[in-house]
Structure formats: C-alpha cells, structure tokens
Design an enzyme around this catalytic site. Structure first.
Site, PDB file in Angstrom:
ATOM      1  N   CYS A 398       5.750   2.895  -1.362  1.00  0.00           N
ATOM      2  CA  CYS A 398       4.659   3.177  -1.386  1.00  0.00           C
ATOM      3  C   CYS A 398       4.083   4.271  -1.799  1.00  0.00           C
ATOM      4  O   CYS A 398       3.806   4.330  -3.313  1.00  0.00           O
ATOM      5  CB  CYS A 398       3.316   3.394  -0.340  1.00  0.00           C
ATOM      6  SG  CYS A 398       1.934   3.390  -0.147  1.00  0.00           S
ATOM      7  N   HIS A 525       4.815  -1.239   3.096  1.00  0.00           N
ATOM      8  CA  HIS A 525       5.569  -0.741   3.718  1.00  0.00           C
ATOM      9  C   HIS A 525       6.096  -1.183   3.923  1.00  0.00           C
ATOM     10  O   HIS A 525       6.092  -2.474   5.466  1.00  0.00           O
ATOM     11  CB  HIS A 525       4.458  -0.293   4.662  1.00  0.00           C
ATOM     12  CG  HIS A 525       4.044   1.203   4.318  1.00  0.00           C
ATOM     13  ND1 HIS A 525       4.045   2.182   4.737  1.00  0.00           N
ATOM     14  CD2 HIS A 525       3.320   1.595   3.917  1.00  0.00           C
ATOM     15  CE1 HIS A 525       3.243   3.180   3.162  1.00  0.00           C
ATOM     16  NE2 HIS A 525       2.467   2.783   3.132  1.00  0.00           N
ATOM     17  N   GLU A 527       8.605  -0.976   6.670  1.00  0.00           N
ATOM     18  CA  GLU A 527       8.691  -0.542   7.836  1.00  0.00           C
ATOM     19  C   GLU A 527       8.486  -1.068   9.263  1.00  0.00           C
ATOM     20  O   GLU A 527       8.964  -1.062  10.261  1.00  0.00           O
ATOM     21  CB  GLU A 527       9.198   0.844   8.100  1.00  0.00           C
ATOM     22  CG  GLU A 527       7.698   1.398   7.701  1.00  0.00           C
ATOM     23  CD  GLU A 527       7.283   2.204   6.261  1.00  0.00           C
ATOM     24  OE1 GLU A 527       7.593   1.641   5.096  1.00  0.00           O
ATOM     25  OE2 GLU A 527       6.534   3.088   6.041  1.00  0.00           O
TER      26      GLU A 527
HETATM   27  N1  GLN Z   1      -1.109   8.262  -1.641  1.00  0.00           N
HETATM   28  C1  GLN Z   1      -1.368   7.178  -2.248  1.00  0.00           C
HETATM   29  C2  GLN Z   1      -2.126   6.206  -2.295  1.00  0.00           C
HETATM   30  O1  GLN Z   1      -3.041   5.648  -1.938  1.00  0.00           O
HETATM   31  C3  GLN Z   1       0.315   6.486  -1.556  1.00  0.00           C
HETATM   32  C4  GLN Z   1      -0.427   6.059  -0.435  1.00  0.00           C
HETATM   33  C5  GLN Z   1       1.349   6.332   0.715  1.00  0.00           C
HETATM   34  O2  GLN Z   1       2.442   6.116   0.666  1.00  0.00           O
HETATM   35  N2  GLN Z   1       0.425   5.364   1.912  1.00  0.00           N
HETATM   36  O3  GLN Z   1      -2.170   4.725  -3.086  1.00  0.00           O
END
Ligand code: GLN
Length: 561
Positions: A398, A525, A527
């Site tokens: 992300c 994600h 995970e």
């Molecule tokens: N801050 C980034 C976004 O909002 C990444 C978000 C995250 O890593 N969950 O896209």
C-alpha cells in the site's frame, strides 16, 4: 444458537482475544461450526479512525469493515470470513438507536439505556450470530462473544446488562461464560495470588453473571492449591478452572486448553456433548511443535512509521510468520523507524541513524508496510532505493508501493520533486494522486475499502506465478490515494512494470521490476488474508527470494500446482 461469552477481569491486555479464538479452535476441532463477535465498548463507530499507535493495527475485512485487530485473530485461527457487523461498538449501537429515534420508531417513548440500548445490543448479537462465516449454509452451532475491556468499566455496563438478559432468555443450556483473569505472583516466596480474580468474579456476580469457567493467565502453571482456592472462592468447579500459562508460541494455546479438557466443560455446559466429537487438533499440534523446533532464521527489515508498538503491524507480522514457517524458518524482524534512515537524523541523532542503516544493510529482505501521513516517508524511500539498487528483495504494501513509485520517479526518471499529493499537495509531478471517489471532509469509512479484484495481466511475471497463474486475485484494500494513471507509460518505459490492475485497467494494483530478483509493490494488503496453513503468496515470495530459493520454487510450481 449457543453462546460462549468471554469476559475479562483484573487488567487489560491479558490476551482475551487469543484465549477466545483458541476456545473457538478447540470447539471447531470438536466438529462444531463456530462464529464470533467482538464487542468493543468504545464510542468510535469502528476502528477506522483510530491510531495504530494507540490501538494497534486496523484490521480490514472483505466487506470493507475497518475493525479491531482481534477480528484478525478470529479469522486466522478459525479460518472464517467475518463481516463488519461481527464487531460491535458502543458507537454503532447508539447510532442505530438514535437513527430509530429520529425516525419516530419509538412511538413517543422516552429512549433509555435500559431497555432500548440493551435491546439493540441483544438484537444485534442474535442477528449477527446467525450469519454464516465459514462458507457453509445456515448459522453456526456456537458463537464466541468476546467482551472487550475489563468488567466494571463504566462503558461496558450496558453490554454486561444486555448479556445478562441474553443469558437468561436463551437459557442455561445455551450460554457459557468464561472469565479470563490474571494470577500474579508476589514476593520472594512467589505465591500465586487469587485475590484479584476473586474480586473480579465478585464484581461480575454483582452484575448478575456467574462464570462457568475461569481462564487464568499466569507465568508458570497454576498449583493445585491455587486452583482449589479459586474454586472455593469463585464458585467454579475445580475442573472448570483453566490455566493459560506462558507458552513458547500462541499456537500452543488451543492445545493447552484441550489438554485441560476445556472442551468437555464447555460442551457439558452447552449440552453439546452428544453432538460433538473429540477434538482433532493434529494440524495445530504439528504447527506448534514444528515452530518450536525451527532453528534457521531469516532477517526481515520492517521500515515503518509505527515501530514502537508491534501490534500496529500485527497482520504483517503474522503473514511473515506463516510464510516463514511454511519454509521452516523463523522470522527475525528488525524494526527500523523510517525517520532514522533520513539525512536529518544523521545530524540530530547520529547513533540511531547509523544503527538504522547497519540494520537495513544486514537484512535479507526489506518490507515497507502501509501507513498514513508524511512522517518517515523520506526514510522509506531511502530503504526502497537501497533495496532496488542493491537487488535486495523488497515488498512494498500500500504506502510501501506508493513509496517505490515516488522513489523510482525521482531516481530513475529524474523528477526530483515527484511525490504523492498526500505528502506534497503542490508537487509538480504528482505520481500518486487522490482517488476521485474519496471524501476530503470525512475520514471514517470513506477510503477504498475491502475486497477488490486485481487482474493479473502479465502471465510470466513473478506475482502471477506466485498466485498460481490465476487470472485474478481478490485481496483487501484500505487506501485513499493511487498511482497516477497519467504517468504509467513513462514509468513502464523506464522499466517499472504494472503487472496487476483493477477491472477498469486504470487503477494500478501490483508493480514489479523485472530486472530485480524480487521487487514487488502492491496497492492492497495481502497480509489480511494470510492464514497459518495458507501463507500469502507475496509474503512467501519475499521469504523465498530472501533465502535465494525463489527461482527453484517458481520452476517447480510452473503450472500453478
Ligand atoms: N496513505 C496511503 C493512501 O491512503 C496508503 C494507505 C495505506 O498504506 N494503507 O493511499
């Protein structure tokens, strides 16, 4: 429906969540279908707006629910897929009652905590317990309810009262209360103290709930004398006093419970002895024992913002563990506060800076997990650059993917001020932009959330092979920003390939650097869907690459078998 309620006393942080999920595991092993509900008595509607520094990670569900990390434990231990309604908070209950009040549903009545809030809690529990979460039809046999906080907290009172009423209405055969407590050891003689438990059981009983079992946390196994005392003073049969003493790893806890015949006491209370089989926990036993005997380890540098509290990245740690265990390795995670890698830190905190770099250079692979806000992003970029240039396996999740795009644009395309608009709203080269459907005024539940499909369009690429050559993957998301579609061509021409996109083809989901042994960034994600016996493909890839075994693995699994 049969309910098993897990309450907690004495202190918080006793591992109630792990105890509750382990009880679920044992019941499941007895052939029963199990679901679970976590009650968080705080006022937030959900965990979405809570800081990982304070509360640990925000776990994301398939349906986009942003929930307490304990739901992650349930999903991993019970191998189920929960819904956002499986996490009840005071905020959600009050919101639903107040909405009804505004609609006039209470027909002029005075709306009160008892009965309106307590009724709403009971209704919520009963309707959510009936939702199947294991992929089968119809409701589960048992619903494990974990009540967050400790008994006696002001904010948990309406829940206790609702649960008391629930226990009464469903009847004794359908309700089993397990109270988790702490047995401290004091003084030079090292006596195991039962008084705090006695007090918290008394408090529970004053509120109308009597525990059927006690689950006592302690450092060392409980002595018979301690158990006898607890039984006498807490009004719980001695065979129903379970002891969860410290164990080498949490996979031992279901085994510990089984060995103490916890299932028998619970099944007896719930009148399920005839329906249930004896617990089959061979796989757990194997997993717990295998892990204890692993000697080789792999060094993973985790470069993030919230490194003070490891719960902030709980699912990432679990996913690393699952991948490592599958390869008979022990994860050795080195936490690096991203800001320590930055040049500023070389002046302000030179020792921390030097240590951070030494740690990074010693690592077998680098992981940059998700995050929000600009703290530490320069350090994360340095880590991504280091991994890219030195060909150290890298997984960016992300934010970690967005970081690698910015770093690549700066270093390879020479766009010095390339950035995400999250960190620099005025950047002349916005390579990561705000997603059009997001809200700029409301933070709660307005991100791109939950399970979304990624199409894997480049058959020969590493991720596609790791995912078994599947045409698509469904993984969970939680983000507000995305890679700017306008810069894709330029980035791809310079060698950064976007090998996974959403169904529209405009949203970048997976990037790879074909000239690198393992340089992978994902907007989702992975995970959150990793399971003990089913590690996430991308974490597995990272660990394989870190130990030089990726190529052999991929050629062995050429056809996705
Ligand atoms: N801050 C980034 C976004 O909002 C990444 C978000 C995250 O890593 N969950 O896209």
């Amino acid at each position: 429906m049969k309910y098993v309620l897990i309450s907690g006393g004495v202190v918080s942080g006793l591992g109630k969540g792990v105890t509750a999920s382990s009880i679920g595991v044992v019941l499941k092993a007895c052939g029963l279908r199990v679901t679970s509900i976590k009650i968080d008595p705080y006022l937030n509607i959900d965990a979405g707006t809570m800081s990982p520094f304070e509360h640990g990670e925000v776990f994301v569900l398939d349906d986009g629910g942003e929930v307490d990390l304990d739901l992650g434990n349930y999903e991993r231990f019970l191998d189920v897929t929960l819904t956002k309604d499986n996490n009840i908070t005071t905020g959600k209950i009050y919101q639903s009652v107040l909405e009804k009040e505004r609609k006039g549903d209470y027909l002029g009545k005075t709306v009160q905590v008892v009965p309106h809030i307590t009724d709403a809690i009971k209704d919520w529990i009963q309707s959510v317990a009936a939702i199947p979460v294991d992929g089968q039809e119809g409701p589960a046999d048992v619903c494990v309810i974990e009540l967050g906080g400790t008994v006696g907290d002001i904010e948990s009172m309406p829940f206790i009262e609702a649960l008391r009423q629930l226990s009464f209405s469903v009847g004794p055969d359908n309700f089993c209360l397990i109270h988790v407590s702490l047995i401290p050891v004091l003084g030079v003689v090292g006596e195991q103290k039962t008084k705090p438990t006695q007090h918290s059981v008394r408090e529970l009983r004053a509120l109308g709930l009597t525990p059927h079992l006690l689950a006592c946390r302690s450092a060392e196994p409980l002595l018979q004398n301690t158990k006898d005392k607890l039984s006498q003073f807490c009004h719980v049969p001695v065979e129903n006093i379970l002891n969860i003493h410290d164990v080498p790893n949490i996979w031992h806890i279901p085994l510990l419970l089984k060995n103490q015949n916890a299932h028998h006491s619970i099944l007896q209370q719930l009148n399920l002895l005839e329906k249930a089989t004896s617990p089959a926990l061979q796989q757990w036993t194997k997993m717990a024992e295998t892990y204890d005997n692993i000697t080789d380890s792999v060094r993973i540098a985790m470069v993030g913002k919230y490194v003070g509290l490891t719960d902030s990245y709980l699912s990432v740690i679990k996913a690393l563990l699952h991948a490592c265990v599958a390869l008979s390795l022990r994860p050795s995670i080195d936490w690096i506060a991203a800001s320590d890698l930055e040049e500023d830190s070389a002046e302000s905190t030179p020792e921390a800076h030097a240590t951070a770099w030494e740690t990074l250079k010693r690592a077998d692979c680098v992981l940059v997990p998700g995050g929000f806000g600009d703290r530490g992003v320069k350090g994360m970029m340095l880590a991504a650059k280091y991994a890219r240039e030195k060909k150290v396996p890298y997984l960016g999740i992300c934010l970690g993917m967005q970081i690698s795009v910015i770093e690549f644009a700066r270093s390879v395309l020479g766009l010095d001020r390339a950035n995400s608009v999250e960190f620099d709203a005025q950047t002349p080269n916005p390579v990561v932009i705000f997603m059009p459907e997001g809200s700029r005024t409301h933070m709660g539940s307005t991100m791109r959330l939950g399970s979304r499909r990624t199409l894997l369009q480049t058959p020969g690429c590493i991720t596609s092979k790791l995912y078994g050559n599947s045409a698509f993957v469904d993984e969970r998301h939680r983000h507000r920003y995305e890679v700017n579609p306008a810069v894709i061509r330029t980035l791809e021409e310079a060698g950064l390939k976007f090998v996974g996109k959403d169904e529209t083809g405009n949203r970048m989901e997976i990037l790879e650097l074909p000239s690198h042994p393992y340089y992978v960034g994902v907007q989702f994600h992975p995970e959150f869907k990793s399971r003990p016996a089913r590690p996430s493909a991308l974490f597995l890839g990272l660990i394989l690459a870190a130990t030089g075994k990726l190529e052999a693995y991929l050629s062995r699994h050429q056809n996705g078998s």
